[in-house]
Design a protein around this motif. Sequence first.
Motif, PDB file in Angstrom:
ATOM      1  N   LEU A  64       0.831  -1.203   0.000  1.00 36.73           N
ATOM      2  CA  LEU A  64       0.000   0.000   0.000  1.00 36.73           C
ATOM      3  C   LEU A  64       0.868   1.256   0.000  1.00 36.73           C
ATOM      4  O   LEU A  64       0.517   2.272  -0.597  1.00 36.73           O
ATOM      5  N   HIS A  65       1.992   1.150   0.666  1.00 39.87           N
ATOM      6  CA  HIS A  65       2.897   2.302   0.685  1.00 39.87           C
ATOM      7  C   HIS A  65       3.465   2.582  -0.707  1.00 39.87           C
ATOM      8  O   HIS A  65       3.743   3.729  -1.058  1.00 39.87           O
ATOM      9  N   ASP A  66       3.639   1.536  -1.485  1.00 42.85           N
ATOM     10  CA  ASP A  66       4.158   1.707  -2.848  1.00 42.85           C
ATOM     11  C   ASP A  66       3.086   2.129  -3.840  1.00 42.85           C
ATOM     12  O   ASP A  66       3.401   2.642  -4.911  1.00 42.85           O
ATOM     13  N   ALA A  67       1.825   1.885  -3.489  1.00 44.31           N
ATOM     14  CA  ALA A  67       0.746   2.155  -4.452  1.00 44.31           C
ATOM     15  C   ALA A  67       0.620   3.646  -4.712  1.00 44.31           C
ATOM     16  O   ALA A  67       0.913   4.470  -3.852  1.00 44.31           O
ATOM     17  N   SER A  68       0.164   3.980  -5.901  1.00 45.05           N
ATOM     18  CA  SER A  68      -0.015   5.386  -6.249  1.00 45.05           C
ATOM     19  C   SER A  68      -1.254   5.934  -5.561  1.00 45.05           C
ATOM     20  O   SER A  68      -2.186   5.192  -5.213  1.00 45.05           O
ATOM     21  N   ARG A  88      -5.119  10.411   3.893  1.00 46.46           N
ATOM     22  CA  ARG A  88      -4.953  10.024   5.298  1.00 46.46           C
ATOM     23  C   ARG A  88      -4.227   8.700   5.436  1.00 46.46           C
ATOM     24  O   ARG A  88      -3.375   8.534   6.317  1.00 46.46           O
ATOM     25  N   LEU A  89      -4.566   7.749   4.583  1.00 50.91           N
ATOM     26  CA  LEU A  89      -3.882   6.457   4.631  1.00 50.91           C
ATOM     27  C   LEU A  89      -2.393   6.637   4.333  1.00 50.91           C
ATOM     28  O   LEU A  89      -1.541   6.054   5.014  1.00 50.91           O
ATOM     29  N   ARG A  90      -2.103   7.444   3.353  1.00 48.39           N
ATOM     30  CA  ARG A  90      -0.693   7.669   3.009  1.00 48.39           C
ATOM     31  C   ARG A  90       0.034   8.365   4.156  1.00 48.39           C
ATOM     32  O   ARG A  90       1.176   8.023   4.471  1.00 48.39           O
ATOM     33  N   ASN A  91      -0.598   9.341   4.761  1.00 51.80           N
ATOM     34  CA  ASN A  91       0.019  10.014   5.914  1.00 51.80           C
ATOM     35  C   ASN A  91       0.332   9.022   7.025  1.00 51.80           C
ATOM     36  O   ASN A  91       1.393   9.067   7.648  1.00 51.80           O
ATOM     37  N   LEU A  92      -0.611   8.136   7.266  1.00 51.77           N
ATOM     38  CA  LEU A  92      -0.441   7.149   8.342  1.00 51.77           C
ATOM     39  C   LEU A  92       0.711   6.198   8.041  1.00 51.77           C
ATOM     40  O   LEU A  92       1.568   5.942   8.893  1.00 51.77           O
ATOM     41  N   LEU A  93       0.732   5.677   6.827  1.00 47.74           N
ATOM     42  CA  LEU A  93       1.817   4.763   6.457  1.00 47.74           C
ATOM     43  C   LEU A  93       3.170   5.471   6.509  1.00 47.74           C
ATOM     44  O   LEU A  93       4.163   4.891   6.945  1.00 47.74           O
ATOM     45  N   GLN A  94       3.169   6.717   6.091  1.00 51.16           N
ATOM     46  CA  GLN A  94       4.411   7.484   6.102  1.00 51.16           C
ATOM     47  C   GLN A  94       4.955   7.630   7.522  1.00 51.16           C
ATOM     48  O   GLN A  94       6.154   7.487   7.761  1.00 51.16           O
ATOM     49  N   MET A  95       4.061   7.895   8.463  1.00 56.88           N
ATOM     50  CA  MET A  95       4.490   8.018   9.856  1.00 56.88           C
ATOM     51  C   MET A  95       5.087   6.695  10.351  1.00 56.88           C
ATOM     52  O   MET A  95       6.115   6.681  11.039  1.00 56.88           O
TER      53      MET A  95
END
Length: 215
Positions: A64-68, A88-95
Amino acid sequence: MRIDVFQQVYDLLFNHYGPQKWWPGDTPFEIMIGAVLIQNTHWKNVTKAINNLQERNLLSLPSLHDASYEEIADCIRPSGYYNIKAKRLRNLLQMIVEQYDGDLESLLSDSTDDARENLLSVKGIGQETADAILLYCGNHPVFVVDTYTHRVFSRHNLVPDECGYEELQEEFTCRLPSDSKLFNEYHALIVNVGKDFCKKTTPLCEQCPLKGVEG
DNA sequence: CACCAGGCAAGTA
DNA sequence: TACTTGCATGGT
């Protein structure tokens, strides 16, 4: 000695509904994603979104982190607010990548206070979502407050109507043993009785298992 | 057709 | 600090 009314409410709900086996979802990662997608949305819509992610093999942190951004938004479209939730999902994974080397288990095994603080630092993760992740992914003994919690308990005059999140959470925390299994069941039961008998417009109902309970 | 759902953050005064 | 508004699909 009288039993606490919050404990009575739990017993009434448990006797009526039985064990809830929450959270719906097979892995901590899936549960965490669901905690974001459920924000102000029906669970049925979240299920569709999660199925779409599953079909594209995006239900793991690395994938999911790699997904666009576009692919995520497209998958989660049925859950509503898809643009903002994708972010929001991307922010969460990034953290999790930055603070925990991309290891969800590492976040979940951190101290409750530190994990909560890191979750709340993410744009799009508020108190309820953070607490849901702590409790339902990591078994941290934190009570999850939501709109049903406020509505059910204020409607029965068990808490003041203007009661805020932390104040409401504290009512549960100080009256009940700090038991993640209990908090897990209790929150699920409240959502259940809220959906069945305490909707926004439905004022009162004869079949409600909490009928007659007053503060 | 209108209304609502297991929120959250940004904008306004 | 305390309200208000935008975000959006799908079920009843």
